[in-house]
Design a protein around this motif. Structure first.
Motif, short mmCIF file in Angstrom:
data_model
loop_
_atom_site.label_atom_id
_atom_site.label_comp_id
_atom_site.label_asym_id
_atom_site.label_seq_id
_atom_site.Cartn_x
_atom_site.Cartn_y
_atom_site.Cartn_z
N ALA A 1 -6.87 19.12 -6.73
CA ALA A 1 -5.52 18.68 -7.10
C ALA A 1 -5.50 18.24 -8.56
N HIS A 2 -4.32 18.26 -9.16
CA HIS A 2 -4.13 17.70 -10.49
C HIS A 2 -4.54 16.22 -10.42
N PRO A 3 -5.23 15.69 -11.43
CA PRO A 3 -5.70 14.30 -11.37
C PRO A 3 -4.58 13.29 -11.10
N CYS A 4 -3.41 13.49 -11.69
CA CYS A 4 -2.30 12.55 -11.45
C CYS A 4 -1.81 12.63 -10.02
N PHE A 5 -1.79 13.84 -9.44
CA PHE A 5 -1.35 13.97 -8.06
C PHE A 5 -2.40 13.40 -7.11
N ALA A 6 -3.68 13.63 -7.40
CA ALA A 6 -4.74 13.05 -6.58
C ALA A 6 -4.65 11.53 -6.58
N GLU A 7 -4.35 10.96 -7.74
CA GLU A 7 -4.18 9.50 -7.85
C GLU A 7 -2.97 9.04 -7.05
N ALA A 8 -1.88 9.78 -7.11
CA ALA A 8 -0.67 9.44 -6.33
C ALA A 8 -0.98 9.48 -4.84
N LEU A 9 -1.74 10.48 -4.40
CA LEU A 9 -2.12 10.55 -2.99
C LEU A 9 -2.91 9.31 -2.59
N ARG A 10 -3.86 8.93 -3.43
CA ARG A 10 -4.69 7.77 -3.14
C ARG A 10 -3.83 6.50 -3.07
N GLU A 11 -2.89 6.37 -4.00
CA GLU A 11 -2.01 5.19 -4.00
C GLU A 11 -1.14 5.12 -2.75
N LEU A 12 -0.82 6.28 -2.17
CA LEU A 12 -0.01 6.34 -0.95
C LEU A 12 -0.86 6.22 0.32
N GLY A 13 -2.18 6.05 0.15
CA GLY A 13 -3.07 5.96 1.29
C GLY A 13 -3.35 7.30 1.93
N LEU A 14 -3.21 8.36 1.15
CA LEU A 14 -3.39 9.73 1.66
C LEU A 14 -4.67 10.37 1.13
N GLU A 15 -5.76 9.60 1.09
CA GLU A 15 -7.04 10.12 0.59
C GLU A 15 -7.48 11.37 1.34
N ASP A 16 -7.18 11.42 2.65
CA ASP A 16 -7.58 12.57 3.46
C ASP A 16 -6.92 13.86 2.98
N VAL A 17 -5.72 13.76 2.42
CA VAL A 17 -5.01 14.95 1.91
C VAL A 17 -5.74 15.52 0.70
N VAL A 18 -6.31 14.64 -0.13
CA VAL A 18 -7.03 15.11 -1.32
C VAL A 18 -8.11 16.11 -0.92
N GLY A 19 -8.79 15.83 0.18
CA GLY A 19 -9.86 16.71 0.64
C GLY A 19 -9.37 18.02 1.24
N THR B 1 10.29 15.06 -16.40
CA THR B 1 10.69 14.33 -15.19
C THR B 1 9.53 14.14 -14.23
N THR B 2 8.77 15.21 -13.99
CA THR B 2 7.75 15.17 -12.94
C THR B 2 6.34 14.90 -13.46
N GLY B 3 6.07 15.33 -14.70
CA GLY B 3 4.71 15.26 -15.23
C GLY B 3 3.92 16.53 -14.95
N TYR B 4 4.58 17.54 -14.35
CA TYR B 4 3.91 18.78 -13.97
C TYR B 4 4.71 19.98 -14.48
N ALA B 5 4.02 21.11 -14.63
CA ALA B 5 4.66 22.35 -15.08
C ALA B 5 5.28 23.08 -13.89
N ILE B 6 6.32 23.85 -14.17
CA ILE B 6 6.93 24.70 -13.15
C ILE B 6 5.83 25.56 -12.52
N GLY B 7 5.88 25.68 -11.20
CA GLY B 7 4.86 26.44 -10.48
C GLY B 7 3.76 25.56 -9.92
N GLY B 8 3.73 24.30 -10.35
CA GLY B 8 2.73 23.37 -9.85
C GLY B 8 3.31 22.03 -9.45
N VAL B 9 4.64 21.92 -9.43
CA VAL B 9 5.29 20.65 -9.14
C VAL B 9 5.10 20.27 -7.66
N PRO B 10 4.45 19.13 -7.41
CA PRO B 10 4.30 18.68 -6.02
C PRO B 10 5.60 18.03 -5.53
N PRO B 11 5.72 17.81 -4.23
CA PRO B 11 6.95 17.22 -3.70
C PRO B 11 7.09 15.72 -3.94
#
Length: 170
Positions: free
Chosen positions: A13-31, A105-115
């Motif tokens: 995952a993009h480092p910022c998105f991986a960090e967002a997952l961790r902050e949301l308690g979704l570490e399992d999703v990173v894997g 707005t998102t911090g990501y490029a078109i084609g890689g924007v997470p939800p």
């Protein structure tokens, strides 16, 4: 060939998105993030790489509603009806956002924007069609990485309002 990694260091995952997952308690999703050697920028490319139906892809699309960014989550087989988005938001005009607005707005490029996990908080609409599947796949912050998640969880984490904004079949 796909790869995935656990933890945010070396994650697919993009480092910022991986960090967002961790902050949301979704570490399992990173894997569970899968990275592909070829881009999964479009829903069709992602579905082909994953081996799933086009409608099992969750597109994260940024629009401008009266100049304000809004995120629409849509299944990969459908198109967004701008008139329905306009009506849903009570906006005068809705257009597709330019690439620089998407990144700003998102911090990501078109084609890689997470939800979710964006740089700024925006209004989020999720089309009901996403609920047609037990799991959907969404971008993980880069055009090469995707992750699976039950659509109800994805909609909840995105803070989305469930709506019907898909183009009607003629």
């Amino acid at each position: 060939m796909t790869t995935s990694a656990t933890g945010t260091e070396g994650s697919a995952a993009h480092p910022c998105f991986a960090e967002a997952l961790r902050e949301l308690g979704l570490e399992d999703v990173v894997g569970r993030v899968r990275r592909f050697p070829d881009a999964t920028r479009t829903a069709a490319e992602a579905a082909a790489a994953i081996g799933c139906e086009l409608s099992e892809i969750c597109k994260s699309l940024i629009f401008a509603a009266d100049g304000e960014p809004v995120l629409v989550l849509m299944d990969g087989a459908s198109r967004v009806d701008l008139d329905r988005v306009r009506e849903e938001l009570g906006a005068g005009r809705v257009t597709r956002a330019k690439a620089d607005v998407v990144r700003e707005t998102t911090g990501y490029a078109i084609g890689g924007v997470p939800p979710f996990g964006h740089r700024t908080r925006t209004r989020v609409l999720a089309d009901r069609s996403l609920l047609d599947h037990p799991v959907v796949w969404a971008a993980a912050g880069t055009p090469y990485a995707v992750f699976p998640m039950p659509p109800k969880d994805l909609i909840t984490h995105a803070g989305a309002t469930l709506v019907d904004v898909r183009e009607r079949e003629a």
